[in-house]
Write a protein that holds these residues in place. Structure first.
Motif, PDB file in Angstrom:
ATOM      1  N   PHE A 129       4.010  10.144  -6.993  1.00  0.00           N
ATOM      2  CA  PHE A 129       5.081  10.495  -7.927  1.00  0.00           C
ATOM      3  C   PHE A 129       4.515  10.822  -9.308  1.00  0.00           C
ATOM      4  O   PHE A 129       4.887  11.821  -9.926  1.00  0.00           O
ATOM      5  N   VAL A 130       3.604   9.974  -9.791  1.00  0.00           N
ATOM      6  CA  VAL A 130       3.018  10.190 -11.120  1.00  0.00           C
ATOM      7  C   VAL A 130       2.221  11.496 -11.135  1.00  0.00           C
ATOM      8  O   VAL A 130       2.312  12.268 -12.098  1.00  0.00           O
ATOM      9  N   PHE A 131       1.457  11.766 -10.089  1.00  0.00           N
ATOM     10  CA  PHE A 131       0.694  13.012 -10.043  1.00  0.00           C
ATOM     11  C   PHE A 131       1.628  14.216 -10.043  1.00  0.00           C
ATOM     12  O   PHE A 131       1.365  15.216 -10.713  1.00  0.00           O
ATOM     13  N   ALA A 132       2.730  14.152  -9.290  1.00  0.00           N
ATOM     14  CA  ALA A 132       3.694  15.257  -9.272  1.00  0.00           C
ATOM     15  C   ALA A 132       4.359  15.404 -10.641  1.00  0.00           C
ATOM     16  O   ALA A 132       4.563  16.522 -11.124  1.00  0.00           O
ATOM     17  N   LEU A 133       4.688  14.288 -11.275  1.00  0.00           N
ATOM     18  CA  LEU A 133       5.310  14.300 -12.591  1.00  0.00           C
ATOM     19  C   LEU A 133       4.405  14.978 -13.621  1.00  0.00           C
ATOM     20  O   LEU A 133       4.860  15.746 -14.462  1.00  0.00           O
ATOM     21  N   LYS A 189       2.172  17.144 -12.893  1.00  0.00           N
ATOM     22  CA  LYS A 189       1.800  18.443 -12.324  1.00  0.00           C
ATOM     23  C   LYS A 189       0.298  18.547 -12.042  1.00  0.00           C
ATOM     24  O   LYS A 189      -0.345  19.546 -12.326  1.00  0.00           O
ATOM     25  N   LEU A 190      -0.250  17.480 -11.493  1.00  0.00           N
ATOM     26  CA  LEU A 190      -1.651  17.433 -11.097  1.00  0.00           C
ATOM     27  C   LEU A 190      -1.735  17.656  -9.585  1.00  0.00           C
ATOM     28  O   LEU A 190      -0.790  17.354  -8.863  1.00  0.00           O
ATOM     29  N   PRO A 191      -2.866  18.156  -9.097  1.00  0.00           N
ATOM     30  CA  PRO A 191      -3.005  18.287  -7.643  1.00  0.00           C
ATOM     31  C   PRO A 191      -3.052  16.911  -6.979  1.00  0.00           C
ATOM     32  O   PRO A 191      -3.548  15.942  -7.568  1.00  0.00           O
ATOM     33  N   ILE A 192      -2.530  16.823  -5.786  1.00  0.00           N
ATOM     34  CA  ILE A 192      -2.463  15.547  -5.079  1.00  0.00           C
ATOM     35  C   ILE A 192      -3.888  15.016  -4.826  1.00  0.00           C
ATOM     36  O   ILE A 192      -4.771  15.779  -4.430  1.00  0.00           O
ATOM     37  N   PRO A 193      -4.128  13.731  -5.068  1.00  0.00           N
ATOM     38  CA  PRO A 193      -5.475  13.166  -4.929  1.00  0.00           C
ATOM     39  C   PRO A 193      -5.782  12.740  -3.497  1.00  0.00           C
ATOM     40  O   PRO A 193      -6.201  11.618  -3.244  1.00  0.00           O
ATOM     41  N   ALA A 194      -5.536  13.618  -2.545  1.00  0.00           N
ATOM     42  CA  ALA A 194      -5.773  13.281  -1.139  1.00  0.00           C
ATOM     43  C   ALA A 194      -6.168  14.545  -0.389  1.00  0.00           C
ATOM     44  O   ALA A 194      -5.789  15.646  -0.774  1.00  0.00           O
ATOM     45  N   PRO A 195      -6.918  14.386   0.676  1.00  0.00           N
ATOM     46  CA  PRO A 195      -7.249  15.555   1.490  1.00  0.00           C
ATOM     47  C   PRO A 195      -6.009  16.034   2.246  1.00  0.00           C
ATOM     48  O   PRO A 195      -4.997  15.331   2.271  1.00  0.00           O
ATOM     49  N   SER A 244       0.828  -1.207   0.000  1.00  0.00           N
ATOM     50  CA  SER A 244       0.000   0.000   0.000  1.00  0.00           C
ATOM     51  C   SER A 244       0.861   1.254   0.000  1.00  0.00           C
ATOM     52  O   SER A 244       0.570   2.221  -0.712  1.00  0.00           O
ATOM     53  N   LEU A 245       1.915   1.243   0.795  1.00  0.00           N
ATOM     54  CA  LEU A 245       2.824   2.386   0.849  1.00  0.00           C
ATOM     55  C   LEU A 245       3.515   2.601  -0.498  1.00  0.00           C
ATOM     56  O   LEU A 245       3.596   3.733  -0.988  1.00  0.00           O
ATOM     57  N   ILE A 246       3.990   1.532  -1.109  1.00  0.00           N
ATOM     58  CA  ILE A 246       4.656   1.637  -2.414  1.00  0.00           C
ATOM     59  C   ILE A 246       3.677   2.147  -3.473  1.00  0.00           C
ATOM     60  O   ILE A 246       4.012   3.028  -4.276  1.00  0.00           O
ATOM     61  N   THR A 247       2.463   1.621  -3.480  1.00  0.00           N
ATOM     62  CA  THR A 247       1.458   2.058  -4.445  1.00  0.00           C
ATOM     63  C   THR A 247       1.128   3.532  -4.256  1.00  0.00           C
ATOM     64  O   THR A 247       1.053   4.288  -5.228  1.00  0.00           O
ATOM     65  N   GLY A 248       0.939   3.943  -3.020  1.00  0.00           N
ATOM     66  CA  GLY A 248       0.652   5.354  -2.742  1.00  0.00           C
ATOM     67  C   GLY A 248       1.791   6.261  -3.166  1.00  0.00           C
ATOM     68  O   GLY A 248       1.562   7.334  -3.745  1.00  0.00           O
ATOM     69  N   ALA A 249       3.028   5.845  -2.898  1.00  0.00           N
ATOM     70  CA  ALA A 249       4.185   6.645  -3.299  1.00  0.00           C
ATOM     71  C   ALA A 249       4.272   6.746  -4.820  1.00  0.00           C
ATOM     72  O   ALA A 249       4.573   7.813  -5.370  1.00  0.00           O
TER      73      ALA A 249
END
Length: 56
Positions: free
Chosen positions: A16-20, A22-28, A7-12
């Protein structure tokens, strides 16, 4: 433990892909998000306890 690490690896990886891209983070925001997850878990545990105690 394996599920936690996966779960930690998947979340990381998702972060990473969202930052790459340049999308907003998909979390509160951090603390409210963590408290929401804890609340869901506690509610689930209360139900399990009540079902085991009162629905026998």
């Amino acid at each position: 433990m394996k599920l936690i690490v996966l779960s930690l690896i998947t979340g990381a990886l998702v972060g990473f892909v969202f930052a790459l891209l340049k999308l907003p983070i998909p979390a509160p925001p951090a603390l409210p998000g963590i408290m929401g997850i804890i609340g869901i878990y506690l509610g689930y545990q209360v139900y399990i306890w009540m079902a085991g105690t009162f629905l026998k």
